[in-house]
Scaffold this active site. Structure first.
Site, PDB file in Angstrom:
ATOM      1  N   TYR A  93      -1.268  58.257  27.017  1.00 52.88           N
ATOM      2  CA  TYR A  93      -0.105  59.040  27.435  1.00 52.88           C
ATOM      3  C   TYR A  93       0.570  58.368  28.615  1.00 52.88           C
ATOM      4  O   TYR A  93      -0.066  58.064  29.636  1.00 52.88           O
ATOM      5  CB  TYR A  93      -0.507  60.464  27.814  1.00 52.88           C
ATOM      6  N   LEU A  94       1.875  58.137  28.481  1.00 54.97           N
ATOM      7  CA  LEU A  94       2.665  57.565  29.559  1.00 54.97           C
ATOM      8  C   LEU A  94       3.926  58.416  29.732  1.00 54.97           C
ATOM      9  O   LEU A  94       4.709  58.545  28.791  1.00 54.97           O
ATOM     10  CB  LEU A  94       3.077  56.125  29.241  1.00 54.97           C
ATOM     11  N   ASP A 194      12.228  49.800  13.327  1.00 57.11           N
ATOM     12  CA  ASP A 194      12.919  51.100  13.379  1.00 57.11           C
ATOM     13  C   ASP A 194      13.450  51.309  14.793  1.00 57.11           C
ATOM     14  O   ASP A 194      13.206  52.334  15.430  1.00 57.11           O
ATOM     15  CB  ASP A 194      11.960  52.222  12.988  1.00 57.11           C
TER      16      ASP A 194
END
Length: 291
Positions: A93-94, A194
């Site tokens: 998680y950042l 993408d």
């Protein structure tokens, strides 16, 4: 489900991990996203139906390959697993923010280094993956015109046709794409695949890209997509050009490369994307005898 995630993470981390906090993270169109914590460590979790496990498996592998280039920051894959009715991907998680002009310049330069990285003789990937939830074939081909025409445009047209969206004769359109790209044989570059603005951000350790649909292809495909939906400041392109300027005739291929993503949006969402695809096909003269 959360008990299964907690148990599997404990095994991966080799220490107990009990989920004490879980916060919904908004913004995704496809997956449920959460930040989970045991009070000490935090992780990012993406959830979807159990049968979509391969979507997360291929995403994790793409992230691993991008990370190994040391060119650009991507999330770190922690674990892919399933519960009774869900599949999930756990990443580090950042906390993130929207790109600034400075971080966009840095991201552009890093992307150019990524595109220049490595040596690959063919176009494709070692495995098929997904663009959103749409399967993306990546069979190796030596000719770029064949790879893009057959495994990008023809593939999406066939999926559209199966849903009742007919844009013309698939074989004729495919042949037209081959002709347009016949004399274009670029260096195969490792792509994000993408790269719209929603898959970029900045962290305390610099810019980051995520949710890849990677393969080896023409670097212009990544750049074209950054222009399709906008959101990238001019500094991003300045950073890219400072490392590896685009070919002068990039503009002649931009719409063709973005047709792939517009067709994919037809398959995923329908609506106004159908008219947009028709306009691009007509503009490029891809379907001289529409059916």
């Amino acid at each position: 489900m959360w008990q299964a995630i907690s148990h599997q993470l404990s095994n991966v981390l080799n220490k107990p991990f009990k989920i004490n906090e879980k916060d919904v993270i908004e913004g995704g169109d496809i997956n449920e996203c959460y930040c989970i914590s045991d009070g000490h460590e935090r992780f990012f979790v993406k959830l979807n139906d159990r049968e979509l496990l391969t979507v997360f498996e291929t995403e994790a592998e793409s992230l691993r390959i991008l990370s190994e280039t040391d060119c650009i920051q991507v999330p770190y894959h922690i674990h892919v697993g399933t519960s009774k009715d869900k599949s999930f991907l756990v990443l580090n998680y950042l906390p993130t923010k929207v790109l600034t002009d400075d971080s966009a310049y840095q991201l552009g330069a890093q992307l150019a280094h990524l595109h220049a990285w490595g040596e690959q003789a063919e176009y494709g990937f070692d495995f098929d993956n997904y663009i959103g939830l749409t399967p993306q074939p990546n069979r190796w081909r030596r000719r770029w015109c064949r790879f893009f025409a057959e495994q990008r445009i023809a593939w999406q047209l066939q999926l559209c046709q199966e849903k009742g969206m007919v844009f013309g004769n698939i074989d004729e359109i495919t042949s037209s794409v081959i002709k347009l790209l016949m004399n274009h044989q670029p260096k195969p570059s490792l792509l994000h695949g993408d790269l719209w603005h929603g898959n970029t951000a900045v962290t305390v350790t610099g810019p980051i890209i995520f949710d890849p649909a990677s393969y080896w292809g023409d670097r212009e495909c990544d750049i074209a997509l950054t222009e399709l939906f906008g959101g990238f400041p001019a500094s991003f392109y300045e950073g890219y050009h400072s490392v590896w300027p685009l070919d002068e005739d990039y503009e002649t291929r931009k719409d063709l490369y973005n047709l792939y993503h517009v067709l994919n949006h037809c398959n995923l969402f329908g609506g106004s994307y159908i008219a947009q695809a028709e306009q691009i096909i007509e503009k490029l003269g891809l379907n001289p005898s529409p059916s």
